[in-house]
Design a protein around this motif. Structure first.
Motif, PDB file in Angstrom:
ATOM      1  N   GLY A 126       0.794  -1.216   0.000  1.00 50.78           N
ATOM      2  CA  GLY A 126       0.000   0.000   0.000  1.00 50.78           C
ATOM      3  C   GLY A 126       0.829   1.269   0.000  1.00 50.78           C
ATOM      4  N   VAL A 127       2.076   1.171   0.477  1.00 52.34           N
ATOM      5  CA  VAL A 127       2.938   2.362   0.541  1.00 52.34           C
ATOM      6  C   VAL A 127       4.102   2.272  -0.447  1.00 52.34           C
ATOM      7  CG1 VAL A 127       4.516   1.500   2.331  1.00 52.34           C
ATOM      8  CG2 VAL A 127       4.025   3.946   2.217  1.00 52.34           C
ATOM      9  N   ALA A 128       4.216   1.163  -1.167  1.00 52.27           N
ATOM     10  CA  ALA A 128       5.389   0.917  -2.019  1.00 52.27           C
ATOM     11  C   ALA A 128       5.599   2.006  -3.065  1.00 52.27           C
ATOM     12  CB  ALA A 128       5.261  -0.449  -2.695  1.00 52.27           C
ATOM     13  N   ASP A 129       4.516   2.504  -3.658  1.00 53.92           N
ATOM     14  CA  ASP A 129       4.683   3.495  -4.718  1.00 53.92           C
ATOM     15  C   ASP A 129       5.127   4.851  -4.186  1.00 53.92           C
ATOM     16  OD1 ASP A 129       2.311   4.119  -3.440  1.00 53.92           O
ATOM     17  OD2 ASP A 129       1.238   4.649  -5.277  1.00 53.92           O
ATOM     18  N   LYS A 130       5.110   5.014  -2.867  1.00 50.52           N
ATOM     19  CA  LYS A 130       5.556   6.267  -2.260  1.00 50.52           C
ATOM     20  C   LYS A 130       7.022   6.202  -1.835  1.00 50.52           C
ATOM     21  CE  LYS A 130       0.922   7.448  -0.629  1.00 50.52           C
ATOM     22  NZ  LYS A 130       0.280   6.406  -1.447  1.00 50.52           N
ATOM     23  N   ILE A 131       7.606   5.006  -1.896  1.00 50.94           N
ATOM     24  CA  ILE A 131       9.002   4.820  -1.475  1.00 50.94           C
ATOM     25  C   ILE A 131       9.911   4.812  -2.698  1.00 50.94           C
ATOM     26  CG2 ILE A 131      10.633   3.248  -0.363  1.00 50.94           C
ATOM     27  CD1 ILE A 131       8.365   2.281   1.418  1.00 50.94           C
ATOM     28  N   ALA A 132      10.865   5.719  -2.720  1.00 50.81           N
ATOM     29  CA  ALA A 132      11.803   5.781  -3.842  1.00 50.81           C
ATOM     30  C   ALA A 132      12.929   4.776  -3.669  1.00 50.81           C
ATOM     31  CB  ALA A 132      12.365   7.197  -3.980  1.00 50.81           C
ATOM     32  N   SER A 133      13.424   4.634  -2.425  1.00 49.15           N
ATOM     33  CA  SER A 133      14.545   3.721  -2.210  1.00 49.15           C
ATOM     34  C   SER A 133      14.666   3.382  -0.726  1.00 49.15           C
ATOM     35  CB  SER A 133      15.867   4.330  -2.703  1.00 49.15           C
ATOM     36  OG  SER A 133      16.182   5.498  -1.965  1.00 49.15           O
ATOM     37  N   ILE A 134      15.251   2.209  -0.465  1.00 47.79           N
ATOM     38  CA  ILE A 134      15.608   1.780   0.890  1.00 47.79           C
ATOM     39  C   ILE A 134      17.042   1.286   0.809  1.00 47.79           C
ATOM     40  CG2 ILE A 134      15.049   0.257   2.828  1.00 47.79           C
ATOM     41  CD1 ILE A 134      12.251  -0.088   1.597  1.00 47.79           C
ATOM     42  N   GLU A 135      17.953   1.957   1.514  1.00 49.19           N
ATOM     43  CA  GLU A 135      19.372   1.639   1.372  1.00 49.19           C
ATOM     44  C   GLU A 135      20.080   1.668   2.724  1.00 49.19           C
ATOM     45  OE1 GLU A 135      20.909   4.562  -1.285  1.00 49.19           O
ATOM     46  OE2 GLU A 135      20.026   3.641  -3.087  1.00 49.19           O
ATOM     47  N   ALA A 136      21.145   0.856   2.824  1.00 50.19           N
ATOM     48  CA  ALA A 136      22.038   0.903   3.984  1.00 50.19           C
ATOM     49  C   ALA A 136      23.172   1.866   3.663  1.00 50.19           C
ATOM     50  CB  ALA A 136      22.581  -0.479   4.284  1.00 50.19           C
ATOM     51  N   THR A 137      23.371   2.846   4.518  1.00 48.23           N
ATOM     52  CA  THR A 137      24.479   3.791   4.297  1.00 48.23           C
ATOM     53  C   THR A 137      25.726   3.380   5.062  1.00 48.23           C
ATOM     54  OG1 THR A 137      23.661   5.226   6.071  1.00 48.23           O
ATOM     55  CG2 THR A 137      22.913   5.693   3.828  1.00 48.23           C
ATOM     56  N   ASP A 138      25.564   2.540   6.070  1.00 47.79           N
ATOM     57  CA  ASP A 138      26.673   1.858   6.737  1.00 47.79           C
ATOM     58  C   ASP A 138      26.088   0.642   7.439  1.00 47.79           C
ATOM     59  OD1 ASP A 138      25.724   2.605   9.358  1.00 47.79           O
ATOM     60  OD2 ASP A 138      26.778   4.524   9.185  1.00 47.79           O
ATOM     61  N   ASP A 139      26.875  -0.033   8.261  1.00 47.98           N
ATOM     62  CA  ASP A 139      26.415  -1.293   8.856  1.00 47.98           C
ATOM     63  C   ASP A 139      25.212  -1.123   9.780  1.00 47.98           C
ATOM     64  OD1 ASP A 139      28.333  -2.675   7.507  1.00 47.98           O
ATOM     65  OD2 ASP A 139      29.711  -2.861   9.216  1.00 47.98           O
ATOM     66  N   TYR A 140      25.008   0.081  10.304  1.00 51.05           N
ATOM     67  CA  TYR A 140      23.922   0.267  11.274  1.00 51.05           C
ATOM     68  C   TYR A 140      23.095   1.534  11.012  1.00 51.05           C
ATOM     69  CZ  TYR A 140      26.097  -3.586  13.709  1.00 51.05           C
ATOM     70  OH  TYR A 140      26.599  -4.836  14.022  1.00 51.05           O
ATOM     71  N   THR A 141      22.978   1.880   9.744  1.00 51.21           N
ATOM     72  CA  THR A 141      22.135   3.012   9.370  1.00 51.21           C
ATOM     73  C   THR A 141      21.378   2.682   8.086  1.00 51.21           C
ATOM     74  OG1 THR A 141      23.786   4.535  10.290  1.00 51.21           O
ATOM     75  CG2 THR A 141      22.051   5.490   8.914  1.00 51.21           C
ATOM     76  N   VAL A 142      20.077   2.947   8.114  1.00 55.59           N
ATOM     77  CA  VAL A 142      19.222   2.711   6.948  1.00 55.59           C
ATOM     78  C   VAL A 142      18.552   4.021   6.558  1.00 55.59           C
ATOM     79  CG1 VAL A 142      17.120   1.563   6.130  1.00 55.59           C
ATOM     80  CG2 VAL A 142      18.801   0.290   7.468  1.00 55.59           C
ATOM     81  N   GLU A 143      18.542   4.299   5.266  1.00 54.39           N
ATOM     82  CA  GLU A 143      17.837   5.457   4.745  1.00 54.39           C
ATOM     83  C   GLU A 143      16.637   5.019   3.913  1.00 54.39           C
ATOM     84  OE1 GLU A 143      21.122   9.069   4.328  1.00 54.39           O
ATOM     85  OE2 GLU A 143      20.271   8.129   2.521  1.00 54.39           O
ATOM     86  N   ILE A 144      15.491   5.602   4.223  1.00 51.40           N
ATOM     87  CA  ILE A 144      14.300   5.413   3.405  1.00 51.40           C
ATOM     88  C   ILE A 144      13.999   6.752   2.746  1.00 51.40           C
ATOM     89  CG2 ILE A 144      11.860   4.795   3.346  1.00 51.40           C
ATOM     90  CD1 ILE A 144      12.283   3.135   5.846  1.00 51.40           C
ATOM     91  N   ARG A 145      14.071   6.772   1.436  1.00 57.25           N
ATOM     92  CA  ARG A 145      13.780   7.991   0.687  1.00 57.25           C
ATOM     93  C   ARG A 145      12.394   7.851   0.053  1.00 57.25           C
ATOM     94  NH1 ARG A 145      16.735  12.211  -0.765  1.00 57.25           N
ATOM     95  NH2 ARG A 145      18.642  11.196   0.001  1.00 57.25           N
ATOM     96  N   MET A 146      11.550   8.849   0.275  1.00 54.82           N
ATOM     97  CA  MET A 146      10.177   8.830  -0.201  1.00 54.82           C
ATOM     98  C   MET A 146      10.027   9.664  -1.470  1.00 54.82           C
ATOM     99  SD  MET A 146       8.985   7.013   2.313  1.00 54.82           S
ATOM    100  CE  MET A 146       7.204   7.081   2.038  1.00 54.82           C
ATOM    101  N   ASN A 147       9.093   9.267  -2.326  1.00 57.61           N
ATOM    102  CA  ASN A 147       8.736  10.091  -3.475  1.00 57.61           C
ATOM    103  C   ASN A 147       7.928  11.313  -3.051  1.00 57.61           C
ATOM    104  OD1 ASN A 147       9.877   8.416  -5.546  1.00 57.61           O
ATOM    105  ND2 ASN A 147       8.186   6.990  -5.206  1.00 57.61           N
ATOM    106  N   GLU A 148       7.220  11.153  -1.951  1.00 58.01           N
ATOM    107  CA  GLU A 148       6.397  12.223  -1.402  1.00 58.01           C
ATOM    108  C   GLU A 148       6.300  12.015   0.096  1.00 58.01           C
ATOM    109  OE1 GLU A 148       1.913  10.800  -2.016  1.00 58.01           O
ATOM    110  OE2 GLU A 148       3.092  10.684  -3.872  1.00 58.01           O
ATOM    111  N   ALA A 149       5.992  13.067   0.815  1.00 59.53           N
ATOM    112  CA  ALA A 149       5.836  12.924   2.262  1.00 59.53           C
ATOM    113  C   ALA A 149       4.698  11.965   2.563  1.00 59.53           C
ATOM    114  CB  ALA A 149       5.554  14.288   2.882  1.00 59.53           C
ATOM    115  N   TYR A 150       4.895  11.116   3.588  1.00 61.11           N
ATOM    116  CA  TYR A 150       3.884  10.115   3.948  1.00 61.11           C
ATOM    117  C   TYR A 150       3.836  10.022   5.468  1.00 61.11           C
ATOM    118  CZ  TYR A 150       1.129   5.839   3.826  1.00 61.11           C
ATOM    119  OH  TYR A 150       0.137   4.911   3.994  1.00 61.11           O
TER     120      TYR A 150
END
Length: 508
Positions: A126-150
């Motif tokens: 239901g929220v997948a189309d609002k998520i641009a990317s999910i990435e690990a920036t280091d061993d203990y940090t995750v970034e979720i980038r959205m296409n739009e605020a949610y």
């Protein structure tokens, strides 16, 4: 009475079900009578409460809810940093967390788990189309980038239902095989339709904060928990009263007085708990026609359904708004279409639809007996309006399977607790098994989920509720209180729609 829901003992009831043979009960072991066999132990794959109740003991999420239904960190080390006007979430991941297979959790496990969630879970899709990317920036940090605020994102990531659970990266595939999580208990044995046995995970990494509902420290006081599927509510009650179970969920209202007078057990009443709902199939079949949906909406009598289901007005309320008193989301938009109980008006809608007598297929189950009782009354209401009704009574697991196949049903009966965030309710999403897709609704829903101002969000939810009634998207029957029961020896439980048993103990 403490704040949760209770536990159970399943040994002696084994004979009632034929083949079941449980190990002898030991000190620090409880048996919990659940309403039936979970159709999966993969929490991403189901919105059923029984799945959430069981799997939250061995799978965990990045966030959870405290006693005030506020989102707080669980596997996340802290709340995320939110930047770029709500489009970037930077989430620190806890170090020192171990999976049940002995491997250490890191950001790669989180990233792959969340990606799978967006691909297979109802709420994730239901929220997948609002998520641009999910990435690990280091061993203990995750970034979720959205296409739009949610705005509901963190609530979704905290929910144990259709959960964004975290798995070991090596165990992630379309179908999860071995059950390996980070929770305070690990799976020992699963005999379908007999029991699900979990035991203390000795390497569990608990949070340090004080326990607060599902938040904070999760103390492993009990050695072992056995979840026992007991489909019949009377059998659940009798097992609880006799001391065979420490906790039983989904009890009928008639059990309340017996539990109050018992020396062995006591009632656990959640007030208000939630709302029964008739879910309509927008994908295929009769209910794709707006006039047919409006005919159903016009025909149903919630007064009669609720009285048949609960019998005692202390356990239900005839109430059209989608949220009860005390919630910021409560409004009266569209409720003139609630509680019509008008067979003649329903017949007029059927005539507009050109209804030809095709059976209206209603899925229900005895595991939640109040579902079945409401279905019986609904059948009478609908037949009076001119429907041919095919009421299909199946076990809860089968209902869960069939509702995912649009060609097999028109209405299924379910219920939900009142959730703190409306976007957690999958009925609003076109990607749900109900499939309510409408251009105007999508516009309102997108505005609601991207808005951060509380007052503006409340206004937008009012508009969403208006559309629910205008388009007969689904049917809220009313509000109800949930009755469960627990042993008087069971202590340390929290009151929650999804009972959990960490922090619980047995009195001497």
């Amino acid at each position: 009475m403490t704040k949760l829901r209770s536990f159970f003992t399943a040994t002696a009831l084994a004979a009632s079900f034929g083949a079941l043979s449980l190990p002898a009960q030991a000190e620090g072991v409880i048996d919990v009578a659940i309403i039936g066999e979970p159709d999966t132990l993969d929490p991403m794959m189901s919105t059923k409460d029984v799945v959430s109740t069981v799997t939250q003991h061995f799978y965990e999420t990045l966030f959870t809810f405290n006693g005030n239904w506020e989102v707080v960190p669980l596997l996340a080390d802290a709340m995320p940093a939110i930047a770029e006007e709500g489009k970037l979430y930077t989430i620190p991941i806890r170090q020192g967390v171990t999976f049940h297979d002995g491997s250490a959790m890191d950001a790669n496990d989180v990233v792959d788990s969340l990606k799978r969630w967006t691909e297979v879970a109802t709420r994730g899709k239901g929220v997948a189309d609002k998520i641009a990317s999910i990435e690990a920036t280091d061993d203990y940090t995750v970034e979720i980038r959205m296409n739009e605020a949610y705005s509901p994102l963190l609530s979704l990531l905290a929910f144990s239902n259709s959960a964004a659970a975290i798995y070991p990266q090596e165990n992630i595939s379309e179908t999860i095989g071995e059950v390996i999580g980070t929770g305070p208990y690990k799976l020992v044995e699963h005999r379908p339709d007999q029991f699900i046995q979990v035991e203390r995970f000795e390497d569990y990494a608990s949070r340090d904060e004080p326990s607060d509902a599902a938040a904070g420290a999760r103390k492993q006081v009990l050695d072992e928990i056995r979840f026992v599927p007991v489909p019949d509510p009377n059998t659940r009650l009798e097992g609880l009263m006799s001391g065979q179970y420490h906790f039983a969920e989904g009890l009928e209202t008639e059990a309340f007085s017996r539990l109050e007078g018992s020396e062995t057990a006591e009632p656990v009443l959640l007030r208000p708990f939630g709302w029964p709902v008739f879910a309509f199939n927008h994908h295929a079949g009769l209910m794709t026609d707006l006039n047919v949906r409006r005919a159903v909406q016009a025909a149903l009598s919630p007064d009669d359904m609720l009285y048949a289901a609960f019998g005692d007005e202390n356990f239900f309320v005839v109430d059209g708004p989608l949220y009860p008193e005390g919630y910021v989301w409560r409004n009266k938009a569209g409720i003139e279409n609630y509680a019509q109980a008008d067979a003649e008006r329903a017949a007029e809608y059927l005539e507009k639809a050109g209804y030809d007598g095709t059976p209206l297929r209603i899925l229900t189950s005895h595991q939640y007996e109040f579902h079945f009782k409401m279905a019986e009354v609904a059948k009478v209401n609908l037949e009076a309006a001119g429907f041919t009704v095919d009421m299909q009574v199946v076990d809860w697991a089968t209902l869960g399977e069939r509702r995912n196949v649009p060609d097999l049903w028109d209405i299924y009966i379910t219920h939900s607790p009142f959730l703190p965030e409306p976007a957690l309710t999958s009925l609003y999403n076109a990607t749900a098994n109900t499939g309510w897709a409408d251009e105007e609704k999508e516009k309102v829903l997108n505005a609601f989920t991207s808005e951060t101002d509380p007052e503006k969000r409340a206004e937008l939810f009012t508009e969403l509720q208006r559309l629910v009634y205008e388009q007969a998207a689904f049917y809220k029957v009313g509000g109800f209180n949930a009755l469960m029961g627990k042993s008087r020896k069971l202590e340390g439980m929290d009151e929650t729609p999804w009972p959990f048993f960490w922090n619980a103990s047995l009195a001497e």
